[in-house]
Design a protein around this motif. Structure first.
Motif, PDB file in Angstrom:
ATOM      1  N   PRO B  23       0.788  -1.249   0.000  1.00 48.62           N
ATOM      2  CA  PRO B  23       0.000   0.000   0.000  1.00 48.62           C
ATOM      3  C   PRO B  23       0.814   1.290   0.000  1.00 48.62           C
ATOM      4  CG  PRO B  23      -0.882  -1.574   1.594  1.00 48.62           C
ATOM      5  CD  PRO B  23       0.409  -2.141   1.100  1.00 48.62           C
ATOM      6  N   ALA B  24       1.984   1.275   0.660  1.00 50.81           N
ATOM      7  CA  ALA B  24       2.702   2.535   0.887  1.00 50.81           C
ATOM      8  C   ALA B  24       3.723   2.789  -0.217  1.00 50.81           C
ATOM      9  CB  ALA B  24       3.354   2.533   2.265  1.00 50.81           C
ATOM     10  N   LYS B  25       3.249   3.297  -1.325  1.00 50.65           N
ATOM     11  CA  LYS B  25       4.131   3.693  -2.419  1.00 50.65           C
ATOM     12  C   LYS B  25       4.172   5.216  -2.474  1.00 50.65           C
ATOM     13  CE  LYS B  25       3.699  -0.742  -4.656  1.00 50.65           C
ATOM     14  NZ  LYS B  25       2.978  -1.560  -5.642  1.00 50.65           N
ATOM     15  N   GLY B 193      -1.062   2.434  10.223  1.00 52.21           N
ATOM     16  CA  GLY B 193      -1.021   1.570   9.059  1.00 52.21           C
ATOM     17  C   GLY B 193      -2.387   1.380   8.423  1.00 52.21           C
ATOM     18  N   THR B 194      -3.213   0.548   9.076  1.00 52.89           N
ATOM     19  CA  THR B 194      -4.476   0.126   8.466  1.00 52.89           C
ATOM     20  C   THR B 194      -5.309   1.310   7.964  1.00 52.89           C
ATOM     21  OG1 THR B 194      -4.465  -1.796   9.940  1.00 52.89           O
ATOM     22  CG2 THR B 194      -6.531  -1.267   8.841  1.00 52.89           C
ATOM     23  N   ARG B 195      -5.391   2.366   8.778  1.00 51.37           N
ATOM     24  CA  ARG B 195      -6.216   3.512   8.366  1.00 51.37           C
ATOM     25  C   ARG B 195      -5.710   4.089   7.034  1.00 51.37           C
ATOM     26  NH1 ARG B 195     -10.965   6.251   7.670  1.00 51.37           N
ATOM     27  NH2 ARG B 195     -10.185   5.428   5.710  1.00 51.37           N
ATOM     28  N   PHE B 196      -4.385   4.188   6.847  1.00 52.73           N
ATOM     29  CA  PHE B 196      -3.853   4.719   5.587  1.00 52.73           C
ATOM     30  C   PHE B 196      -3.872   3.677   4.468  1.00 52.73           C
ATOM     31  CE2 PHE B 196      -1.549   7.997   8.261  1.00 52.73           C
ATOM     32  CZ  PHE B 196      -2.286   9.074   7.783  1.00 52.73           C
ATOM     33  N   ALA B 197      -3.863   2.393   4.821  1.00 56.93           N
ATOM     34  CA  ALA B 197      -3.997   1.354   3.788  1.00 56.93           C
ATOM     35  C   ALA B 197      -5.359   1.461   3.105  1.00 56.93           C
ATOM     36  CB  ALA B 197      -3.808  -0.030   4.402  1.00 56.93           C
ATOM     37  N   VAL B 198      -6.329   2.008   3.842  1.00 55.23           N
ATOM     38  CA  VAL B 198      -7.678   2.196   3.306  1.00 55.23           C
ATOM     39  C   VAL B 198      -7.866   3.677   2.933  1.00 55.23           C
ATOM     40  CG1 VAL B 198     -10.127   1.737   3.709  1.00 55.23           C
ATOM     41  CG2 VAL B 198      -8.414   0.280   4.762  1.00 55.23           C
ATOM     42  N   SER B 199      -6.894   4.218   2.253  1.00 55.16           N
ATOM     43  CA  SER B 199      -7.006   5.595   1.738  1.00 55.16           C
ATOM     44  C   SER B 199      -7.022   5.545   0.217  1.00 55.16           C
ATOM     45  CB  SER B 199      -5.823   6.440   2.206  1.00 55.16           C
ATOM     46  OG  SER B 199      -4.618   5.990   1.602  1.00 55.16           O
ATOM     47  N   ARG B 200      -7.408   6.633  -0.383  1.00 53.44           N
ATOM     48  CA  ARG B 200      -7.460   6.670  -1.843  1.00 53.44           C
ATOM     49  C   ARG B 200      -6.071   6.496  -2.443  1.00 53.44           C
ATOM     50  NH1 ARG B 200     -11.677  10.946  -3.444  1.00 53.44           N
ATOM     51  NH2 ARG B 200      -9.998  12.430  -3.716  1.00 53.44           N
ATOM     52  N   GLY B 208      -9.587  -5.191  -1.487  1.00 55.86           N
ATOM     53  CA  GLY B 208      -9.087  -5.316  -0.112  1.00 55.86           C
ATOM     54  C   GLY B 208      -9.551  -4.156   0.753  1.00 55.86           C
ATOM     55  N   LYS B 209      -9.459  -2.935   0.212  1.00 56.59           N
ATOM     56  CA  LYS B 209      -9.937  -1.771   0.967  1.00 56.59           C
ATOM     57  C   LYS B 209     -11.417  -1.936   1.322  1.00 56.59           C
ATOM     58  CE  LYS B 209      -6.813   1.319  -1.606  1.00 56.59           C
ATOM     59  NZ  LYS B 209      -6.730   2.517  -2.500  1.00 56.59           N
ATOM     60  N   ALA B 210     -12.196  -2.408   0.355  1.00 56.92           N
ATOM     61  CA  ALA B 210     -13.637  -2.566   0.597  1.00 56.92           C
ATOM     62  C   ALA B 210     -13.906  -3.582   1.705  1.00 56.92           C
ATOM     63  CB  ALA B 210     -14.337  -2.994  -0.699  1.00 56.92           C
ATOM     64  N   ARG B 211     -13.088  -4.631   1.750  1.00 56.19           N
ATOM     65  CA  ARG B 211     -13.252  -5.623   2.825  1.00 56.19           C
ATOM     66  C   ARG B 211     -12.967  -5.029   4.198  1.00 56.19           C
ATOM     67  NH1 ARG B 211     -15.191 -11.005   1.299  1.00 56.19           N
ATOM     68  NH2 ARG B 211     -14.053 -11.850   3.064  1.00 56.19           N
ATOM     69  N   GLY B 286      -5.551  -4.396  11.068  1.00 51.47           N
ATOM     70  CA  GLY B 286      -5.583  -4.528  12.516  1.00 51.47           C
ATOM     71  C   GLY B 286      -7.003  -4.408  13.041  1.00 51.47           C
ATOM     72  N   ASN B 287      -7.125  -4.435  14.373  1.00 48.21           N
ATOM     73  CA  ASN B 287      -8.445  -4.358  14.982  1.00 48.21           C
ATOM     74  C   ASN B 287      -9.145  -3.028  14.711  1.00 48.21           C
ATOM     75  OD1 ASN B 287      -6.833  -6.256  17.225  1.00 48.21           O
ATOM     76  ND2 ASN B 287      -8.858  -6.943  16.634  1.00 48.21           N
ATOM     77  N   VAL B 288      -8.402  -1.999  14.303  1.00 47.64           N
ATOM     78  CA  VAL B 288      -9.040  -0.735  13.944  1.00 47.64           C
ATOM     79  C   VAL B 288      -9.905  -0.853  12.699  1.00 47.64           C
ATOM     80  CG1 VAL B 288      -7.288   0.728  15.031  1.00 47.64           C
ATOM     81  CG2 VAL B 288      -7.051   0.089  12.613  1.00 47.64           C
ATOM     82  N   ALA B 289      -9.911  -2.014  12.042  1.00 50.76           N
ATOM     83  CA  ALA B 289     -10.869  -2.229  10.946  1.00 50.76           C
ATOM     84  C   ALA B 289     -12.270  -1.793  11.382  1.00 50.76           C
ATOM     85  CB  ALA B 289     -10.874  -3.692  10.517  1.00 50.76           C
ATOM     86  N   GLY B 290     -12.585  -1.990  12.644  1.00 47.01           N
ATOM     87  CA  GLY B 290     -13.906  -1.619  13.154  1.00 47.01           C
ATOM     88  C   GLY B 290     -14.129  -0.120  13.272  1.00 47.01           C
ATOM     89  N   LEU B 291     -13.090   0.663  13.102  1.00 43.15           N
ATOM     90  CA  LEU B 291     -13.201   2.121  13.217  1.00 43.15           C
ATOM     91  C   LEU B 291     -13.099   2.800  11.849  1.00 43.15           C
ATOM     92  CD1 LEU B 291     -10.851   2.592  16.325  1.00 43.15           C
ATOM     93  CD2 LEU B 291     -13.351   2.455  16.333  1.00 43.15           C
ATOM     94  N   ILE B 292     -13.080   2.013  10.780  1.00 44.99           N
ATOM     95  CA  ILE B 292     -12.869   2.550   9.431  1.00 44.99           C
ATOM     96  C   ILE B 292     -14.127   2.309   8.596  1.00 44.99           C
ATOM     97  CG2 ILE B 292     -11.518   2.298   7.303  1.00 44.99           C
ATOM     98  CD1 ILE B 292      -9.133   1.484   9.128  1.00 44.99           C
ATOM     99  N   ASP B 293     -14.702   3.404   8.106  1.00 39.44           N
ATOM    100  CA  ASP B 293     -15.994   3.313   7.424  1.00 39.44           C
ATOM    101  C   ASP B 293     -15.963   3.714   5.959  1.00 39.44           C
ATOM    102  OD1 ASP B 293     -17.296   2.481   9.729  1.00 39.44           O
ATOM    103  OD2 ASP B 293     -17.555   4.540  10.426  1.00 39.44           O
ATOM    104  N   ALA B 294     -14.833   4.224   5.471  1.00 35.73           N
ATOM    105  CA  ALA B 294     -14.818   4.712   4.089  1.00 35.73           C
ATOM    106  C   ALA B 294     -13.392   4.807   3.578  1.00 35.73           C
ATOM    107  CB  ALA B 294     -15.478   6.089   4.017  1.00 35.73           C
ATOM    108  N   VAL B 295     -13.236   4.695   2.268  1.00 35.99           N
ATOM    109  CA  VAL B 295     -11.959   4.976   1.594  1.00 35.99           C
ATOM    110  C   VAL B 295     -11.925   6.483   1.337  1.00 35.99           C
ATOM    111  CG1 VAL B 295     -10.508   4.500  -0.406  1.00 35.99           C
ATOM    112  CG2 VAL B 295     -12.021   2.709   0.493  1.00 35.99           C
ATOM    113  N   GLU B 296     -10.921   7.149   1.903  1.00 37.24           N
ATOM    114  CA  GLU B 296     -10.871   8.615   1.812  1.00 37.24           C
ATOM    115  C   GLU B 296      -9.461   9.052   1.451  1.00 37.24           C
ATOM    116  OE1 GLU B 296     -13.566  10.155   5.401  1.00 37.24           O
ATOM    117  OE2 GLU B 296     -12.354   8.403   5.891  1.00 37.24           O
ATOM    118  N   PRO B 297      -9.289  10.283   1.005  1.00 41.08           N
ATOM    119  CA  PRO B 297      -7.940  10.774   0.750  1.00 41.08           C
ATOM    120  C   PRO B 297      -7.114  10.775   2.041  1.00 41.08           C
ATOM    121  CG  PRO B 297      -9.572  12.201  -0.279  1.00 41.08           C
ATOM    122  CD  PRO B 297     -10.324  11.255   0.614  1.00 41.08           C
TER     123      PRO B 297
END
Lengths: 322, 322
Positions: B23-25, B193-200, B208-211, B286-297
């Motif tokens: 994810p981190a390019k 990590g996880t929060r930025f892995a699910v960023s635009r 994967g982000k959608a999951r 990580g467990n913060v998956a439960g705190l992430i609701d959207a793919v955002e910038p």
């Protein structure tokens, strides 16, 4: 320092001792309540008559609110709960089982109900059951705990899931830094086990307390190698956070082999506990073992945690915000 | 908000993105740095020439400090580190290996060194090596992480062990509540990590982000079932925090059996990743998956975390202290 949990429970400081089977008997519960927290007797350490005596002994030592907490997956729960209700404790806490069947009778008797949970799904279930507060327990907690989430991500997720019910953080808290952090996270208090297990009033063994004092953060393991031998009926998804020793290093990860020798190990482990052989016997502790340096009176521990947390909450935000 | 980490790294906000392989390019690192954090390229995703291009691409997108982070147990590290030094990145981060051999050359080139650790013993080693900051990573972190301690008890123990070196909390932080809590705990910033892995800007797969967006706190597992198949050379004591799926539910706990079918599973898992079959392929979270609701910038995520944390640090201490 004052939170909604203090109002709910009628206590001065937002700290609850974990109702640890073994360490948390009348002496510890009374010391925690006398210091302004909520003392909880570990109610699953004996039979109903034993529990009645523990409640009476606690009441002789404090006039402040205290309660009883159960390993609610263990057999004999109904008889123990009946004693707690008859004796009119302030709080009944349920861990490791759905609390739903036990809420109405407790509330009818004017007793508050706490539920300790390890997952968000369990928190939602407890909230629907009408419990008065929820302790969200992370994997870093000592003794029996979940295997899914740590405290830092679990607490906010539980808060988001249960609305206005006060959430107590359980696992990873042994000093004022931990208490201050979980209050900032949104918790209304801390449920503290390992730190109070290593107090003077803890009924745990002195050799076990000494091992936790000597242990560091890296010296624990979350394992099933003791429960597999004892057969203790904890539900799926619960493991046991103990200090690493020769026994855990030998058998953790080799559980199928270990089960082949279950009868022999049961006798050996019982003897090791009696003899204080900490290389075989279980010493339950969370990762906060690394933050514990001495066996101290529970009241001193509690007052220091509060004073440290208050000082941090006064100082650190200004440092960071400038 | 401003901490010692901001001064050290020359950044505005005390947030570092985890240098996640995949994810981190350049896009993610540049977005995080442009928003005022420290962007880190996951430097172990390609060969030295690939890394050189990623660094150049990051530099085209931002004039702010950024760095490269490595899975330092992987082969080929020396060549990658040489590129990072030649290109003069601001920071090199090492994870999953002793950073000692890499500190002098980086410092000689004016490059700061971060070490991510999972234990107190590793933190002591990194401090002795002269690293400039230490990220203490708990078991709740997404992807590869330790199996010993969670973030809440690990961070204060590391702080106690390493003296004045700034400690960054890693694992369990996805919103302003988590950042505020770890700053109160004593950390000087958050490694996210996880929060930025699910960023635009994350180069991870969209499926994967959608999951992760769909997943909850309870839906992860810390396991070896993917590493056993891939053979990725992570050190002992490191496991992989992924979303549960049919594959993990089938094989976690049956690792010996799984290894019998390693060749077949290697092909199947590679195909599943290419096809976006998330019931077989790894989705790291990580467990913060439960705190992430959207793919955002990523910049929006970072700014919201800072704003939330600042608001909490202004409001909550007064609520608690009265």
């Amino acid at each position: 320092m004052h939170t909604r949990l203090c109002d709910l429970l009628g206590i001065t400081h937002p700290i609850v001792n974990a109702p640890m089977a073994g360490p948390a008997k009348a002496d510890l519960a009374a010391a925690v309540s006398e210091a302004g927290g909520l003392g909880l007797i570990g109610g699953s350490s004996g039979d109903p008559e034993w529990l009645r005596q523990q409640i009476k002994a606690t009441r002789e030592r404090t006039s402040r609110p205290f309660g009883v907490g159960f390993i609610s997956s263990f057999p004999g729960l109904d008889g123990l709960v009946a004693v707690a209700i008859e004796e009119g404790v302030a709080v009944i806490a349920h861990s490791f089982a759905d609390p739903t069947p036990y809420v109405p009778a407790a509330h009818a008797a004017g007793i508050l109900v706490l539920a300790q949970v390890q997952t968000v799904a369990q928190a939602v279930q407890a909230a629907a059951a009408g419990v008065d507060a929820i302790a969200a327990q992370g994997v870093e907690a000592g003794g029996h705990t979940g295997t899914s989430s740590a405290t830092l991500p679990l607490v906010p997720a539980v808060i988001d899931a249960v609305g206005d019910i006060p959430v107590i953080a359980a696992g990873g808290i042994a000093d004022g830094r931990g208490l201050a952090a979980v209050l900032i996270l949104g918790a209304e208090g801390a449920w503290i086990g390992t730190r109070f297990a290593v107090s003077r009033e803890s009924a745990g063994s002195e050799w076990g307390k000494a091992r936790v004092v000597a242990a560091g953060t890296d010296d624990t393991v979350l394992t099933k190698v003791y429960d597999l031998i004892s057969g203790s009926p904890f539900p799926a998804g619960i493991a046991d956070h103990v200090l690493q020793n020769r026994y855990t290093r030998t058998w953790h990860g080799r559980e199928a082999e270990l089960l082949q020798e279950r009868t022999a190990w049961r006798a050996r482990l019982e003897q090791a506990s009696q003899q204080g052989d900490a290389e075989l016997a279980a010493v339950r502790a969370g990762n906060v073992a690394g933050l514990i340096d001495a066996v101290e009176p529970a009241g001193d521990i509690l007052r220091r945690i509060i004073a440290e947390a208050e000082a941090i909450l006064r100082r650190r935000p200004a440092e960071v915000l400038g």
